[in-house]
Design an enzyme around this catalytic site. Structure first.
Site, PDB file in Angstrom:
ATOM      1  N   GLY A 186       0.770  -1.241   0.000  1.00 42.30           N
ATOM      2  CA  GLY A 186       0.000   0.000   0.000  1.00 42.30           C
ATOM      3  C   GLY A 186       0.800   1.289   0.000  1.00 42.30           C
ATOM      4  O   GLY A 186       0.242   2.349   0.295  1.00 42.30           O
ATOM      5  N   HIS A 219       4.029  -8.531 -10.082  1.00 43.11           N
ATOM      6  CA  HIS A 219       2.573  -8.672 -10.156  1.00 43.11           C
ATOM      7  C   HIS A 219       1.990  -7.317 -10.516  1.00 43.11           C
ATOM      8  O   HIS A 219       2.370  -6.299  -9.935  1.00 43.11           O
ATOM      9  CB  HIS A 219       2.029  -9.142  -8.803  1.00 43.11           C
ATOM     10  CG  HIS A 219       0.532  -9.159  -8.742  1.00 43.11           C
ATOM     11  ND1 HIS A 219      -0.256  -9.756  -9.697  1.00 43.11           N
ATOM     12  CD2 HIS A 219      -0.330  -8.627  -7.836  1.00 43.11           C
ATOM     13  CE1 HIS A 219      -1.533  -9.612  -9.380  1.00 43.11           C
ATOM     14  NE2 HIS A 219      -1.607  -8.930  -8.260  1.00 43.11           N
ATOM     15  N   HIS A 252      -1.833  -5.227 -12.213  1.00 47.05           N
ATOM     16  CA  HIS A 252      -3.239  -5.328 -12.609  1.00 47.05           C
ATOM     17  C   HIS A 252      -3.426  -4.663 -13.967  1.00 47.05           C
ATOM     18  O   HIS A 252      -4.366  -3.890 -14.171  1.00 47.05           O
ATOM     19  CB  HIS A 252      -4.148  -4.690 -11.552  1.00 47.05           C
ATOM     20  CG  HIS A 252      -4.366  -5.557 -10.350  1.00 47.05           C
ATOM     21  ND1 HIS A 252      -5.609  -5.787  -9.795  1.00 47.05           N
ATOM     22  CD2 HIS A 252      -3.501  -6.279  -9.605  1.00 47.05           C
ATOM     23  CE1 HIS A 252      -5.488  -6.587  -8.743  1.00 47.05           C
ATOM     24  NE2 HIS A 252      -4.233  -6.897  -8.593  1.00 47.05           N
ATOM     25  N   ASP A 281       8.185 -14.285 -29.397  1.00 47.83           N
ATOM     26  CA  ASP A 281       9.549 -13.875 -29.047  1.00 47.83           C
ATOM     27  C   ASP A 281       9.864 -14.126 -27.571  1.00 47.83           C
ATOM     28  O   ASP A 281      11.031 -14.282 -27.200  1.00 47.83           O
ATOM     29  CB  ASP A 281       9.757 -12.382 -29.339  1.00 47.83           C
ATOM     30  CG  ASP A 281      10.022 -12.092 -30.812  1.00 47.83           C
ATOM     31  OD1 ASP A 281      10.451 -13.005 -31.530  1.00 47.83           O
ATOM     32  OD2 ASP A 281       9.803 -10.941 -31.233  1.00 47.83           O
ATOM     33  N   HIS A 320      -8.209 -12.595 -11.447  1.00 51.45           N
ATOM     34  CA  HIS A 320      -7.322 -11.725 -10.711  1.00 51.45           C
ATOM     35  C   HIS A 320      -6.421 -10.968 -11.710  1.00 51.45           C
ATOM     36  O   HIS A 320      -6.809  -9.899 -12.170  1.00 51.45           O
ATOM     37  CB  HIS A 320      -6.530 -12.559  -9.695  1.00 51.45           C
ATOM     38  CG  HIS A 320      -5.695 -11.769  -8.749  1.00 51.45           C
ATOM     39  ND1 HIS A 320      -5.326 -12.232  -7.502  1.00 51.45           N
ATOM     40  CD2 HIS A 320      -5.133 -10.556  -8.861  1.00 51.45           C
ATOM     41  CE1 HIS A 320      -4.592 -11.323  -6.894  1.00 51.45           C
ATOM     42  NE2 HIS A 320      -4.456 -10.300  -7.688  1.00 51.45           N
ATOM     43  N   TYR A 370      19.517 -12.773 -31.246  1.00 56.35           N
ATOM     44  CA  TYR A 370      18.952 -11.451 -30.995  1.00 56.35           C
ATOM     45  C   TYR A 370      19.770 -10.736 -29.933  1.00 56.35           C
ATOM     46  O   TYR A 370      20.209 -11.338 -28.969  1.00 56.35           O
ATOM     47  CB  TYR A 370      17.507 -11.569 -30.514  1.00 56.35           C
ATOM     48  CG  TYR A 370      16.834 -10.241 -30.258  1.00 56.35           C
ATOM     49  CD1 TYR A 370      16.113  -9.581 -31.259  1.00 56.35           C
ATOM     50  CD2 TYR A 370      16.942  -9.628 -29.010  1.00 56.35           C
ATOM     51  CE1 TYR A 370      15.502  -8.367 -31.026  1.00 56.35           C
ATOM     52  CE2 TYR A 370      16.339  -8.402 -28.772  1.00 56.35           C
ATOM     53  CZ  TYR A 370      15.620  -7.780 -29.781  1.00 56.35           C
ATOM     54  OH  TYR A 370      15.018  -6.564 -29.539  1.00 56.35           O
TER      55      TYR A 370
END
Lengths: 235, 235, 235, 235
Positions: free
Chosen positions: B48, B98, B100, B123, B173, B230
């Site tokens: 938070g 993680h 959203h 890729d 989620h 690459y």
């Protein structure tokens, strides 16, 4: 004479500036207010003023009991009476935000609730974000903005319900959100818009998408109530 | 006492700041961690805290074996136990992210894998980005975040599989991604979101879109394995 | 010799710069003009000049009666004759804007009016934003840009109609907007694009969406006519 | 020893930086090259280098006849051989751009041409932007990037055709664009992405949308050929 504490004026100004910063409205659209419960007044953005020009001195103090402007030459946001209806109905709220954010407006114009489809939504809103019934011709003709506020209160319910669902969509109009202070109310506006966009795209991929009830409850309770374990004191 | 090398702390901080810079989350959503394998601990964003306020001193050191905070007053991200599950399962990874992000969440909420439809996807990801099964009510009730991590590990498989598929969507989620270091894990989050948006728009144009197997393999192998050709050393 | 007042030149330049700032066009696309009715001329963006390079000195003065350039070496926007058709038809307008904003263009290419589905739209436009009929092969072959302007005038009607509906979509082309001054004309372009995006998303959610007539009228009248109560003098 | 004129190096660097500025690719994706016909070489972005880090010194000089790097330690973009195929096939082009822009990729992944639905498109592209056939397994296995270039040349045709249609989509991959110089090639990439987004939204509103032939021709000829009347010398 100034109205409201320095902290309140600063918060209301900051929260208003967050509207264009977060891309929630074009031009002068949108408004935030914050309340001084002891003094029985709230401060709200003046009508039609550009966000770049807005200063604390422009914030309009409005009497909670009567809706009358207490000082200054500026008219409050045309939506002032909607804000007042929320403050009268829900004693625990401290701030109110109205925007015309694109995806939330799309649901409002479609006449559809924003469905609860994932944890982003469940973290903040304890169910679908409801769209109100349409206002009648009579409700539009007289005290339109006050009636707009009343229809939202009718849709949401009491103070506890307003805490569990700090947002609603006015049919064919757009989102109103609220919170314990002005900044929280605009944060709820940001989240409302984000989950509206997610929901719109989810429904495009899968019109039958649903969330299990136990997952929804777990997420809402991570952030709300006695067992909440999200967040930290501001470091 | 500080935990983790200066380089690790800097990388974890930088990777966290990339989340809002890349538009992958609103407000305080999202988190990145990075691991010190020798010391048996990882550093993770506190729960938070606003990204603008975040400094290296706020990063929370967590014991890999127990999940306990090693120092400081701040609580780690609520998703800390999911990160820990990945570090325990996959010895070669060095960072976890993680977010959203909107389009990846849309697939997660729709309960659909992000299909492999083009070379942008091939890729980096050696197949569709999988969505997990839903957690059961029991898995939600106790050790929810650890179980979230476990369900992803169940979906992905072993260490080699985690390298070939450095992303998964938790049903209803959102995306978790990982990589050999914290920056790479958030880059995989950026790519996951980009290919999700491309896939959503491709399916809107042509629900039957597919990619030939030989084109998919050629692109994954341009960037991975002994024949990869690459990239350059950083000039 | 300079043409137009300092205030007009500044407004036309500012309004042109608002096009890229608001994301209404790529590269050199789009143009704004503003008129000096007393002098019988308007100032317009030169053709193909980059917005970053544009200064007041580049604005091209055009004779209202003949469409001829009054001074300088620069050619006016290729759309100059469309602007001229509006100024000749509608004595009360002071500025004209043309953009290729994405969502408004999508409706123009689809051959569809932007439907009036909410109050964001009703606040500014007193009905659906109309798409013109297609130009005939003859209208394309000779005086194409002037004919483009004429077809819009044919679609909108007289001066009062142009005030109530300050926008139109040219079929397979894009939006033209106008207003009492150059800044207002580009603001109408911003609103036209915003309501186009809202409408596109609303129709994706609910192809049968409609707005009650009494709500539409209430909102248009909040901002227009003798009973208007929106806004403040600029503080 | 340096390769290419100062002006060419500056243009190739600037054009490469326009890719992230215009939002056409994430991370290190995309590349621009520019050719020195007299010297028989082109300069191209090195593989996998971040745009923020890129300087003129990093640009890789490649021999037009052989595809071999002429100097330096950096490998050229993996797409170098595709660029080379265009320079060999079309003597009049001076720059080539490859991006993974979202909406153009969506059409490429869907296996669909970007249809010509409006004047934004017709101003630059004299017909639908074609998608190539898929490469065969053999074409993927050996000289993949050169074959990618060849399939585009096969799709577009000769030098005159390449001028009238400065873009193509590689099936399941993304857009390549070209122009008389490096900046123009990336501008065509910007326009290709813009018209792809417009087309995708137009088709969502009206799957049967079309443009009259006479309008398409008028717009292409406003900007191309002996009767062109768009633009100004740079002021």
């Amino acid at each position: 004479m100034t109205y409201g504490s320095k902290a309140l004026r600063r918060a209301v100004l900051r929260a208003n500036k967050m509207i264009p910063e977060a891309g929630l409205a074009q031009l002068t659209w949108g408004n935030v207010s914050g309340i001084d419960r002891e003094a029985g007044l709230y401060l709200i953005k003046p009508s039609g003023v550009a966000y770049d020009d807005l200063t604390e001195d422009h914030l309009v103090p409005v009497d909670l009991a009567t809706g009358k402007v207490l000082a200054g030459d500026l008219r409050p946001s045309v939506d002032s009476e909607s804000h007042r209806a929320f403050y009268l109905a829900w004693p625990s709220i401290g701030g109110v935000t109205h925007t015309h954010s694109t995806n939330a407006v799309a649901f409002a114009q479609a006449g559809l609730d924003i469905p609860l489809l994932g944890t982003t939504h469940a973290d903040t809103f304890n169910g679908p974000i409801p769209v109100t019934r349409g206002l009648t011709a009579d409700e539009c003709a007289t005290d339109y903005e006050l009636n707009t506020g009343r229809v939202i209160v009718e849709t949401i319910g009491d103070d506890a319900a307003a805490e569990a669902m700090p947002a609603a969509l006015v049919a064919n109009h757009g989102p109103f959100t609220w919170g314990s202070d002005p900044i929280k109310s605009v944060q709820h506006g940001i989240i409302c818009e984000a989950v509206a966009e997610m929901a719109l795209k989810t429904l495009a991929l899968n019109p039958a998408a649903v969330i299990p009830q136990h997952l929804q409850e777990r997420h809402f309770k991570r952030k709300h109530g006695p067992g909440a374990y999200y967040g930290n004191p501001k470091p």
